[in-house]
Structures are given as structure tokens and as C-alpha cells.
Enzyme design. Structure first.
Site, PDB file in Angstrom:
ATOM      1  N   GLU A 119       0.796  -1.225   0.000  1.00 55.61           N
ATOM      2  CA  GLU A 119       0.000   0.000   0.000  1.00 55.61           C
ATOM      3  C   GLU A 119       0.833   1.282   0.000  1.00 55.61           C
ATOM      4  O   GLU A 119       0.407   2.281  -0.577  1.00 55.61           O
ATOM      5  CB  GLU A 119      -0.936   0.006   1.225  1.00 55.61           C
ATOM      6  CG  GLU A 119      -2.051  -1.012   1.178  1.00 55.61           C
ATOM      7  CD  GLU A 119      -3.063  -0.725   0.079  1.00 55.61           C
ATOM      8  OE1 GLU A 119      -3.405   0.456  -0.136  1.00 55.61           O
ATOM      9  OE2 GLU A 119      -3.490  -1.684  -0.586  1.00 55.61           O
ATOM     10  N   SER A 385     -50.645 -29.059  19.251  1.00 57.66           N
ATOM     11  CA  SER A 385     -50.657 -30.043  20.335  1.00 57.66           C
ATOM     12  C   SER A 385     -49.439 -29.964  21.241  1.00 57.66           C
ATOM     13  O   SER A 385     -49.414 -30.591  22.308  1.00 57.66           O
ATOM     14  CB  SER A 385     -50.766 -31.452  19.752  1.00 57.66           C
ATOM     15  OG  SER A 385     -52.015 -31.613  19.101  1.00 57.66           O
TER      16      SER A 385
END
Length: 679
Positions: A119, A385
Site C-alpha cells: 500500500e 398439540s
């Protein structure tokens, strides 16, 4: 003689005059050249002066659109919230900046040098703007007829990340340059590099080197290898395109370029580069990497109630087991991928608790990336149920037993005609058989016998916090609940009758180790007497042995549970448990559209079995509280003939004595009297 001399002089004059003219011409030409050079120098000076004035004006105009330099400060880094699992492994990170800050001196030397190599090679030589780097980038871009290199320094990138937007405009580049110079004057080079590495974006929501290391390699930035460092350094250029999780080949090629640059700068040796090339970095999918987002979101929701506003980096220690989280996600996703489409099921949720209420796994949907809605916590659905255990617990607490007989035959309540799923009726049956086979008529009879309000109170006592409608249909689970609260209520059966509060956060501490919160034992007390908890466990064990959950498989472990299917097959549930773990599975569709007749005893049981097998591997067997090792099935489900259960004994409830119904339909008469007031 005199005449001759005069003649000679007169002949000489033209020659002298010609020479003079030649000299004048030469002199005139040199003057013009000098005059041209002078004018060029003059106008160059003028143009240069105007260019300088123009540059000063542009800089002044750009600076005028920035905050006053004297008031500029590096923005305070938003707090990072690190969420870790039961074994200390980082599960997720929340907060704008993502990862925790890591000091430059704590990082491996090759880590920050990887970024310098690719960089900003002249980072320690320039003062914020690298003119040589810009010239090199311009030359490369012109040669290749495109943007192949950038001239921004690390300081410029930091200025952009701290103060500016990502827009690609001349104005932003000029602002970036001014702020870079300011940063260089205010901070040392190492401080700038430290800020940069802890703020730069690495894709996938990871800000900072620590977040990136955890996201892609499941380790701290302090433990990265050379190959991993090169991969992350190469990632900064295009996080979305080069993410190793999305484009492993592209990430590896870019890492090779970084390694070559590091060797060229003598940041690493040739041997180190060769090792990195032979053993390239590979992104690791953390256990439960996708579904853990549901857990992290829930943690963030409850955190404010525990410690208030977060103003510093913190670590949240949870009860989640990463291995179980991964197993739950795998079981749900694989089964839905295999059978979801043909079963008309689009979504699902899984919650697993220890018997004391600690969340071990929570999956709120099949794909967190596609939908962050947490169906395990936020969705309310009809349990069908799966609600019946509260009905039967109400009954046994009022004097009935698992062997008590009730009539399974058609019933009508104010024009409502509840039917069994199979539309088959068994006549006199024990409560154990009725619950195991999920007989609707018996559940409705029991609800009306003791009152819907009593059933509602039982459910609330066990931990159901959702609003319940105290009517006859409550017996069949028509009031909506969340998966989490229903599983939490079932935990009282698994632990022998103690109240629990489902929880996920165990401790919260600062990054420095200061304890901010530690969960204390709830000590909510007993909510079911031990003998009644044992009765319920014995009855629900039969659901897995000979009832609606016969497909459930957990070899070597006594287990109990209950299936559930809501009206029109919109929801399919199975909640099952051992003395070690309580797990609930819900399947359905977000728009509540019906499935293709999917029931709780089908895919939910398959998911539960797959997960529970993985969860119980290597775990010492624990029995169900209050249940003997001998199953009740032999006496309850005879191969032929009628029931072998003794007639029921008289029972009473809190509202006064009630005489048990006989097989001749006495319960129906009692129901009519209760409903319509005939005595």
C-alpha cells in the site's frame, strides 16, 4: 599622389560600410533572441505566479469546506462488542468498527509490513502525500490505459476513513490531501499506522485488523501467519471482490503479489515467502457462522437491560456452545434443503437449552444472510398439540394420574367440533395414551373439566409470557407463543419441576477484564411438585416410544417430548428433552401459509434427532426426573383387545369436587352442565 589616395579611399568606403551593416544585423538577431527568451521567462513567471495564486485559492476554498483544523480530532472509536461462546471462542463482533483495537507493538512485525509493502512503500519517507508514488501511479495508468495503480498513501487512506466519504471526486481527493498533511503533523508515523490498521475496512462487515482476523481465520490478529497477513493486506484494495470467503482464488493470487513485494522490500526472507506460498491462507467458516448472527442480534437486544449504554470495548460471555450451534444449523438447513420444497416448508427455527435455562444453541431461520428476522425469539406461532402438556399437568395436579381414563369420542363445545387428526376414536383411554397419541378430544375434555383459565395459569407459571385466550380451543394450542418461551417452559419438566428463565448472557467485562455484569442463579423456586413432574415425564416419554414421535431416535438416552401441528398445517413442532438438553424445533412459512400437510412427527422430529445425536455424543447418560427405566408401553398399548387400565377414581379441582366420568358418557353430561348451566 593625392588624387590616387583619394581614389583609393573612395573605393574603400563601400567595403567598410558593408562590414558595419553585417555587424548591425548580427547584433540585431542576437537582441531578438534575447528578447524572446526574456519574454518567455517573464510570462512563465507570470503564469507560475497565477498558478500559485490559483492553487492557494483552491486550497483555501477546499479548506473552507472542512472543519477548522484546530477543531479537528480523530473521531472516538465506537465501542466494539465481542461476543464469545461457552469455550471462549469468539462467535461474533458487533459495533460500528467491528473488531477490538490491537496495538501496533502487539502485532507480528510482518503484519504491518505486509501493508507497507503493497500500500505505501515510502510511508516513513513522505509527509502525508507521496509525489513519487503519484508519478509512478500516473505513469503505470497511462501505460496500461486504465486505473491499475493508486497514488494514495496510508495517511491519505486513513484521512478518508476517518473524515470523508467514499465518493471518487476531485474535491474529496483535495480534502484528503489536506487532512493527510494535518494527520502527519499531529501524529507520529507509528500512531498513524496503528490507527489505520484498526480502522480500515476488510469486507464482510469487518472493520479493523482484529475483526478481519476473526472473520476470515477465526483467530486473533496477534496470531496471524505470514500467508494470512499477506491475504489481509491484499484484501484492502477491493474487499468485496477479493474476500477469501467469496473469491479464494483471487485472494490467493493477490496474496502472492503481496509476498513478492515483501521480499522485494526485504521485509521477509525468501524462505518465509516460500513457506507462505506452499501453505496459503484459507478462510475458515466458524461453527454456526451464519446462524450465530441470530444469537448476536439477540445478545445486543438484551445487553442494554443488563449494563445500560455501552461506551467502551466489552466482551460478552454467553452460554452458547459453538459446536452445538453448528450442529443445530446443519440439522435445520440440511433437512430443509432436502425436504423443504416438497413439504411446503420455507422456514424453521431451533432452540436448545440446558435444563437450567442456559441457551446452548439458537437458530432463528434457515439463512441469516437472506433474512435477519429471528423466528426463535421474535415470531409468535400456534403451538398446536405441543401446548397439551400444560393441559395434562393441570389435570394431574388436580388429582388425576397417568392411568386415569377419559373418553376419546366426538365432542361438541358451543358449536365447535374438535376432531382427532386421524378422525379415529379409541373410546376409554388412559391419559398417557391420550397424550402420546395426541388425542384432541381428550385434551378438550380435560380443559373444560378444570377450566381454560386453570390451564392458562399453568402455562404462565411454567414460563409462557405471551397472551393466552382462556377458551376451549386453548387445549389445542391456538394461542400463539414463541419457540424460546415454549422450550423454556418444557425445561421445567427436564429439571424435575424448577422454574427457569431462558438466558444467553453469563458475564460482561471490559476489554481490560473489569467485570460489569455476572449472572446470578435465578433461584426461582419449584413450580411443579416432583411427583407431578415425574408423571409428566413418564407420559411424554411414551410419545417417543409409541406415540406421534416414534421416529425420534436417541439411542441410549431416555427422552420425552411432544409433537404439535397447528390448524391447516401452518406450523409443525417437536419439543423433546433429556436430562441433559431441551430442544424445540419449529417449521412453517413466514406468511403463515399452510404447508403440504407437514406434521410435528415428520421433519421436525428428523431435525431434532439429528441434532440431539450430535449433542449427546460423549456425554454421560442422565435419566429423566421421576421416571423409572421401565417403559409404560406394554400395559398402555396392548396388541389387541380393550384397555387394560383400571377405572378412574373420583377427582377434584380448585373450584370444588368433580366426579370422574365413566365410559357411558357421563363426562359429556358434566360438560353440558358446566357450559350451559344445567344442573
Amino acid at each position: 599622389m593625392d588624387a590616387a589616395r583619394d581614389s583609393a579611399r573612395s573605393e574603400d568606403r563601400p567595403a567598410k560600410g558593408g562590414a558595419s551593416r553585417k555587424r548591425k544585423k548580427k547584433s540585431s538577431g542576437g537582441g531578438k533572441q534575447r528578447s524572446l527568451l526574456g519574454r518567455m521567462a517573464y510570462w512563465s513567471l507570470v503564469l507560475g505566479l497565477w498558478a500559485f495564486i490559483g492553487a492557494i485559492g483552491v486550497i483555501g476554498w477546499v479548506a473552507a469546506h472542512l472543519p477548522p483544523i484546530q477543531s479537528l480530532e480523530v473521531p472516538k472509536r465506537p465501542p466494539s462488542i465481542q461476543i464469545v461462546g461457552l469455550n471462549g471462542r469468539v462467535l461474533a463482533t458487533r459495533g460500528e468498527m467491528g473488531g477490538a483495537a490491537v496495538a501496533l507493538h502487539d502485532m507480528p512485525q510482518f503484519l504491518h509490513k505486509a501493508f507497507l509493502a503493497i500500500e505505501d512503500r515510502r510511508f516513513y519517507a513522505h509527509h502525508g502525500i507521496d509525489l513519487f508514488g503519484i508519478a509512478r501511479a500516473v505513469g503505470a495508468n497511462v501505460t496500461r490505459r486504465g486505473v491499475s495503480q493508486g497514488g494514495s498513501t496510508i495517511t491519505q487512506q486513513l484521512a478518508k476513513n476517518l473524515f470523508l466519504t467514499q465518493e471518487r471526486t476531485v474535491m474529496r481527493k483535495l480534502q484528503e490531501a489536506i487532512l493527510a498533511i494535518w494527520l502527519e503533523r499531529k501524529f507520529s508515523k507509528d500512531e498513524i499506522l496503528d490507527l489505520y490498521l484498526n480502522r480500515v475496512y476488510f469486507g464482510a462487515g469487518a472493520y479493523g485488523i482484529e475483526a478481519a482476523a476473526q472473520r476470515y481465520f477465526s483467530k486473533s490478529a496477534t496470531k496471524l501467519t505470514v500467508a494470512e497477513a499477506a491475504t489481509l493486506a491484499g484484501l484492502v484494495r477491493s474487499p468485496s471482490r477479493l474476500a477469501p470467503t467469496r473469491n479464494p482464488d483471487g485472494a490467493e493470487k493477490r496474496a502472492q503479489i503481496v509476498l513478492a513485494a515483501m521480499v522485494d522490500m526485504k521485509f521477509i526472507t525468501d524462505d518465509m515467502a516460500k513457506v507462505a506460498l506452499m501453505e496459503p491462507a484459507h478462510a475458515i467458516k466458524a461453527p454456526g457462522a451464519g446462524s450465530i448472527g441470530y444469537v448476536a442480534d439477540w445478545v445486543m437486544d438484551v445487553l442494554d437491560d443488563l449494563i445500560g449504554r455501552v461506551e467502551q470495548d466489552i466482551v460478552v460471555e454467553t452460554s452458547v456452545d459453538p459446536t452445538l450451534q453448528a450442529a443445530a444449523e446443519t440439522a435445520l438447513v440440511e433437512e430443509l434443503t432436502k425436504n423443504g420444497a416438497k413439504s411446503g416448508v420455507g422456514q424453521g427455527a431451533v432452540v436448545a437449552l440446558s435444563p437450567d435455562g442456559a441457551v446452548r444453541a439458537l437458530v432463528g431461520g434457515r439463512n441469516y444472510a437472506e433474512s435477519q428476522f429471528n423466528r426463535a425469539v421474535a415470531a409468535k406461532r400456534q403451538p398446536g398439540s405441543a401446548f397439551k402438556p400444560f393441559v395434562y399437568l393441570t389435570a394431574v395436579e388436580r388429582g388425576l394420574t397417568p392411568e386415569t381414563v377419559r373418553e376419546d369420542k366426538p365432542i361438541t363445545v358451543k358449536g365447535w367440533h374438535p376432531e382427532n387428526y386421524s378422525r379415529e376414536y379409541f373410546g376409554p383411554v388412559s391419559l398417557t395414551k391420550a397424550l402420546a397419541l395426541s388425542l384432541n378430544t381428550v385434551s378438550v375434555r380435560l380443559t373444560m373439566e378444570f377450566g381454560p383459565t386453570a390451564v392458562m395459569r399453568t402455562a404462565h407459571r411454567l414460563g409462557i409470557s405471551s397472551k393466552l385466550e382462556p377458551n376451549a380451543s386453548l387445549a389445542l394450542g391456538t394461542s400463539e407463543v414463541s419457540v424460546l418461551e415454549l422450550v423454556g417452559a418444557y425445561a421445567a419438566f427436564a429439571n424435575g419441576g424448577l422454574a427457569v428463565s431462558p438466558h444467553v448472557v453469563e458475564r460482561v467485562r471490559t476489554a481490560n477484564g473489569k467485570l460489569l455484569y455476572e449472572r446470578k442463579d435465578d433461584n426461582l423456586g419449584r413450580i411443579i411438585e416432583e411427583r407431578y413432574a415425574g408423571m409428566m415425564n413418564a407420559m411424554m416419554q411414551e410419545t417417543l416410544i409409541a406415540g406421534t414421535a416414534r421416529k425420534a431416535e436417541l439411542p441410549g438416552w431416555p427422552a420425552a417430548g411432544k409433537t404439535g401441528t397447528s390448524q391447516d398445517f401452518r406450523d409443525a413442532w417437536f419439543l423433546g428433552y433429556t436430562g441433559h438438553l431441551v430442544t424445540g424445533v419449529w417449521l412453517g412459512n413466514d406468511d403463515s401459509s399452510p404447508t403440504k400437510k407437514t406434521t410435528g412427527g415428520g421433519i421436525p422430529v428428523e431435525i431434532w434427532s439429528k441434532f440431539m445425536k450430535a449433542a449427546h455424543q460423549g456425554v454421560p447418560m442422565v435419566g429423566l426426573p421421576g421416571v423409572s427405566s421401565t417403559p409404560l408401553t406394554a400395559g398402555l398399548f396392548p396388541p389387541s383387545g380393550g384397555s387394560r387400565i383400571a377405572p378412574p377414581a373420583p377427582v377434584s379441582n380448585s373450584e370444588g369436587p368433580v366426579r370422574a366420568a365413566s365410559a357411558d358418557g357421563g363426562l359429556d353430561n358434566w360438560l353440558i352442565n358446566r357450559l350451559f348451566g344445567r344442573r
